[in-house]
Design a protein around this motif. Sequence first.
Motif, PDB file in Angstrom:
ATOM      1  N   ARG A  60      -1.279  89.532  65.641  1.00  0.00           N
ATOM      2  CA  ARG A  60      -0.362  90.171  64.693  1.00  0.00           C
ATOM      3  C   ARG A  60      -1.077  91.188  63.814  1.00  0.00           C
ATOM      4  N   ILE A 107       9.994  96.639  58.863  1.00  0.00           N
ATOM      5  CA  ILE A 107      11.368  96.197  59.085  1.00  0.00           C
ATOM      6  C   ILE A 107      12.329  96.905  58.136  1.00  0.00           C
ATOM      7  N   LYS A 147      10.210  91.520  68.740  1.00  0.00           N
ATOM      8  CA  LYS A 147       9.563  90.369  68.107  1.00  0.00           C
ATOM      9  C   LYS A 147       8.770  89.529  69.091  1.00  0.00           C
ATOM     10  N   ASN A 159       4.799  90.584  69.142  1.00  0.00           N
ATOM     11  CA  ASN A 159       3.815  89.974  68.233  1.00  0.00           C
ATOM     12  C   ASN A 159       4.071  88.474  68.039  1.00  0.00           C
ATOM     13  N   TYR A 207       3.710  96.263  61.482  1.00  0.00           N
ATOM     14  CA  TYR A 207       5.076  95.764  61.565  1.00  0.00           C
ATOM     15  C   TYR A 207       5.875  96.279  60.379  1.00  0.00           C
ATOM     16  N   MET A 220       6.522  86.745  67.115  1.00  0.00           N
ATOM     17  CA  MET A 220       7.408  86.201  66.079  1.00  0.00           C
ATOM     18  C   MET A 220       8.529  85.443  66.771  1.00  0.00           C
TER      19      MET A 220
END
Lengths: 392, 309
Positions: free
Chosen positions: B74, B81, B45, B48, B79, B50
């Motif tokens: 980003r 998850i 994370k 990017n 991305y 986050m």
Amino acid sequence: MPLALVQRCNPVLALYVVLAMGAAWSLPFVRLAPNRLLTGEAVYLGDVLLQHGGQGNWALLLALAVWLCMAMGWPKNRVIQTGVVLAMACCLAGAWSLAGHFASSATPADNVHARTALGSGFWTLCALAWLAALDAIHRLHLSTLRRLLLQGALWLPLLLSLNEGHHLSIAKEYANHRDVLVPALLRHLHIVLLAVVPALGLGLLLAWRMTKTPPLRTAVFPVLNVIQTIPSIAVFGLLMGPLAWLATQWPSLGRAGISGVGMAPAVLALLMYALLPIARSALAGLEQVPQDTVHAARAMGMSQRQVFLQVELPLAWPVLLIGLRTALVQTIGLAAVSALVGAGGLGQIMFDGLYSAANELVMLGVIPIVLLATLADTLFKVLGALMRTPTR
Amino acid sequence: MISFECVSKFHEGVAAITDLNLHIQAGELLVLLGPSGSGKSTVLKMVNRMVNHDGGEILFKGKNINGFDVQDLRRRMGYAIQSTGLFPHRTVAQNIATVPRLLGWEPRRVQARVDEMLTLLAMDPKAFSHRLPHQLSGGQQQRVGVARAMAADPDVLLMDEPFSALDPVTRAALQLSLKEIHRATGKTILFVTHDIDEALLLATRIALLKQGRLVQVGKPLELLQQPANDFAVDFFGRSDGGLKQLSLRPLAPHIKALEGAPALHTISHTATLKETISLMATHRVSVLSVVDDHKAVLGQVQAADLLEN
């Protein structure tokens, strides 16, 4: 055994029928008065039917009684229940027509002051017919959209027979106040929109801030709750002072329409009342947006604004809609009271009627308010049914 | 492509990541591996932004990531998850089109790209484009999640335990899909997992983490053959580390010419040694015939030959 009987039959309808018979027996159906201010002499449904009762009316009444007995015995039979809905719609129109015919025959043509007013028996019977119809519609197990449609259609026969009652006092009041009714209605809508639209924006903003900074909600909700508990008349009164002071301090504000009386205190107070249901439902809506979805949206490079408009708001919308409906219906009702601070609207007609003790004039103000609230409620229910967003 | 230089991160004064030095080359599929709480997800994370790092520097294409506009950064990194994070109110096609739309692509180009992505992930564009996420199975949702991550042709793909919530069969299918996509596109992929077998299967290199510190980086076989310390030995399984090595070794070098009639049981020439031994154990034989893709016999393998170098 008695429980089984209750489950097999329809006790609700039985209660309505008993109440209706009581109302027909003991409450005046119409009142005959020499002028609009006197209460007048009570006339009961039985007398009206006797005077206008051709054989046909009694036959219809008998058929209705038989049908209602069948509906009580077979509460799950869709054909019989549909018949009840139809019969109740006709009863609404029939009561109106009957009162209208009685009025045209009872009022001498040359006497412009004599009035035939609708009595408490009429209103009670109509309310019971409406409730019985709603109960029957409920038993049909329809989809939300069809149910709402049928509820709307319930009023159709009455609307078609509106002209039958033009000799009634309420129709005469309408004729006398026709020129102020439409402006009052528009004014009422104006007040409601001026309060609810900013409340929607403000409530959303508040709720959104609260999702980002949770401690904020322990500060905001108690305030909104307290506002909700203050009687509306008190809030109107409380706002008059400060607003009048503002207008004298900055005359430009006064010229823009801000003053202690009129629209400004009304709109401000209604806005404060609308804020609680909107903010609460907006928060509930935003909180049920899956955190992972928001996380993914940000990680893909959406700005905070884009996340809110494209992800959070559309997903919160169905829940928000419920609060918005509550706020709208509540504001339409409360706006009637705002006539007290000179804001005008349908409340003005209602209070005019109260001050001059003309009950029919009060009804002329109240009925459009009730219709408006019902319409808004139905509209939002339809919207909600149409846009139920699927979540996982 | 991505470099961590002495990177550290603190959570309320406690070090979450300490002095991380890691260089990820273009085209690598680097797996961040470690037990829960090892900070592997935090490392991902930070790339990017986050999660913001507190010390050191992270470079993307030679430039400090704090020098990029955060949204721009980003959008250049796909991305994906574990929970997919798909937008439940948008169709599959709209979900996949998210980043291309943010980048302002023309509608026709977006549409073409969506179809291309669905095809790449073995989903029929006609059948799936207009469905909503809740109408898909878990495996299909994750495929859409990967398609969405790759839609704007990003320089880097960041994947945070994307297959952990899936059943074993679906997971294996998606792992193979990802491996194939990586081979075909040459994307740089940073992949977080706690599953050792997944790491060994997918990785070109593995970075093993423990309590926010890098324990060892290297090719999968290197980590198995020369574990840096006791933690690495334990993590890869002290007793069955040898078996795991077998799963990384191909059968091909051990194929011998046929001696006599072909054996009854056959195995594909692309199998690993682990699969070969497993099959021998299943059928209780010590010889298997090796076949090619068209079932033609290439030769045979004998149990005794398999463990020789």
